[in-house]
Design a protein around this motif. Structure first.
Motif, short mmCIF file in Angstrom:
data_model
loop_
_atom_site.label_atom_id
_atom_site.label_comp_id
_atom_site.label_asym_id
_atom_site.label_seq_id
_atom_site.Cartn_x
_atom_site.Cartn_y
_atom_site.Cartn_z
N GLU A 1 0.82 -1.22 0.00
CA GLU A 1 0.00 0.00 0.00
C GLU A 1 0.85 1.27 0.00
N LYS A 2 2.01 1.23 0.65
CA LYS A 2 2.90 2.40 0.63
C LYS A 2 3.41 2.70 -0.77
N LYS A 3 3.61 1.65 -1.57
CA LYS A 3 4.17 1.81 -2.91
C LYS A 3 3.12 1.76 -4.02
N CYS A 4 1.87 1.47 -3.67
CA CYS A 4 0.81 1.28 -4.66
C CYS A 4 0.64 2.51 -5.55
N LYS A 5 0.58 2.30 -6.85
CA LYS A 5 0.41 3.39 -7.80
C LYS A 5 -0.93 4.09 -7.65
N SER A 6 -1.91 3.40 -7.11
CA SER A 6 -3.24 3.98 -6.93
C SER A 6 -3.39 4.74 -5.61
N ASN A 7 -2.37 4.70 -4.76
CA ASN A 7 -2.40 5.39 -3.47
C ASN A 7 -2.17 6.88 -3.70
N PRO A 8 -3.15 7.73 -3.37
CA PRO A 8 -2.98 9.17 -3.62
C PRO A 8 -1.89 9.80 -2.77
N CYS A 9 -1.49 9.16 -1.69
CA CYS A 9 -0.43 9.70 -0.82
C CYS A 9 0.96 9.26 -1.25
N ASN A 10 1.05 8.42 -2.26
CA ASN A 10 2.34 7.95 -2.73
C ASN A 10 2.98 9.03 -3.59
N GLU A 11 4.00 9.68 -3.06
CA GLU A 11 4.63 10.81 -3.76
C GLU A 11 5.26 10.40 -5.08
N LYS A 12 5.77 9.18 -5.14
CA LYS A 12 6.45 8.72 -6.34
C LYS A 12 5.49 8.65 -7.54
N HIS A 13 4.22 8.33 -7.27
CA HIS A 13 3.26 8.17 -8.36
C HIS A 13 2.19 9.24 -8.43
N SER A 14 2.24 10.23 -7.53
CA SER A 14 1.25 11.29 -7.59
C SER A 14 1.65 12.33 -8.64
N PRO A 15 0.69 13.06 -9.16
CA PRO A 15 1.01 14.06 -10.19
C PRO A 15 2.02 15.09 -9.69
N THR A 16 2.91 15.49 -10.54
CA THR A 16 3.93 16.48 -10.19
C THR A 16 3.31 17.86 -10.14
N LYS A 17 3.67 18.60 -9.09
CA LYS A 17 3.17 19.96 -8.96
C LYS A 17 3.98 20.88 -9.88
N ILE A 18 3.29 21.75 -10.55
CA ILE A 18 3.96 22.72 -11.43
C ILE A 18 4.11 24.02 -10.63
N VAL A 19 5.34 24.44 -10.51
CA VAL A 19 5.63 25.66 -9.75
C VAL A 19 5.91 26.78 -10.73
N ALA A 20 5.18 27.88 -10.58
CA ALA A 20 5.39 29.04 -11.46
C ALA A 20 6.69 29.72 -11.09
N SER A 21 7.44 30.13 -12.10
CA SER A 21 8.71 30.81 -11.79
C SER A 21 8.69 32.26 -12.17
#
Length: 136
Positions: free
Chosen positions: A116-136
């Motif tokens: 569950e820690k590594k599950c791709k469907s886990n919304p809390c899994n940072e490795k598989h969650s969408p990348t945040k776009i930071v405005a520069s």
């Protein structure tokens, strides 16, 4: 596991995991403990060999206490320091996968928390969650 089977209707004389599983399912159905959901737990194939030699060596090297619980299958005889380890071992032999991931709904014999820690469907899994776009 073997004693559970023996307690529920006579001794288990087979050493074949497939036959033991059939007896286990039959005894559960007789006792009324095999609901429709329980049948899904037996989705993995039975295994005569549960761990590799490398896994056994690694386990042995980490062990600080002698094994107190042993697999009763003649060809296995794996040892465990905790009863829970032996029960998980029997589950692997019999192909019992009754732990369901709440994210992807896959079934596991053991190590559900690790999955569950590594599950791709886990919304809390940072490795598989969408990348945040930071405005520069």
């Amino acid at each position: 596991m073997m004693s559970l089977l023996a307690d529920s209707g006579g001794p288990i004389t087979s050493q074949d995991p497939s036959i033991i599983r059939q007896q286990f399912i039959y005894r559960l159905s007789l006792s009324g403990n095999l609901g429709s959901e329980s049948k899904n737990f037996f989705r993995k194939p039975t295994k005569a060999k549960v761990s590799s030699m490398a896994g056994l060596r690694a386990s042995s090297s980490r062990r600080k206490v002698d094994a107190a619980f042993f697999c009763e299958l003649d060809y296995c005889k794996a040892g465990f320091t905790r009863k829970n380890g032996l029960l998980n071992h029997y589950r692997a032999h019999l192909g019992i996968a009754d732990k369901e991931c709440k994210f992807c709904h896959m079934f596991f014999t053991t190590s559900l928390g690790r999955h569950e820690k590594k599950c791709k469907s886990n919304p809390c899994n940072e490795k598989h969650s969408p990348t945040k776009i930071v405005a520069s």
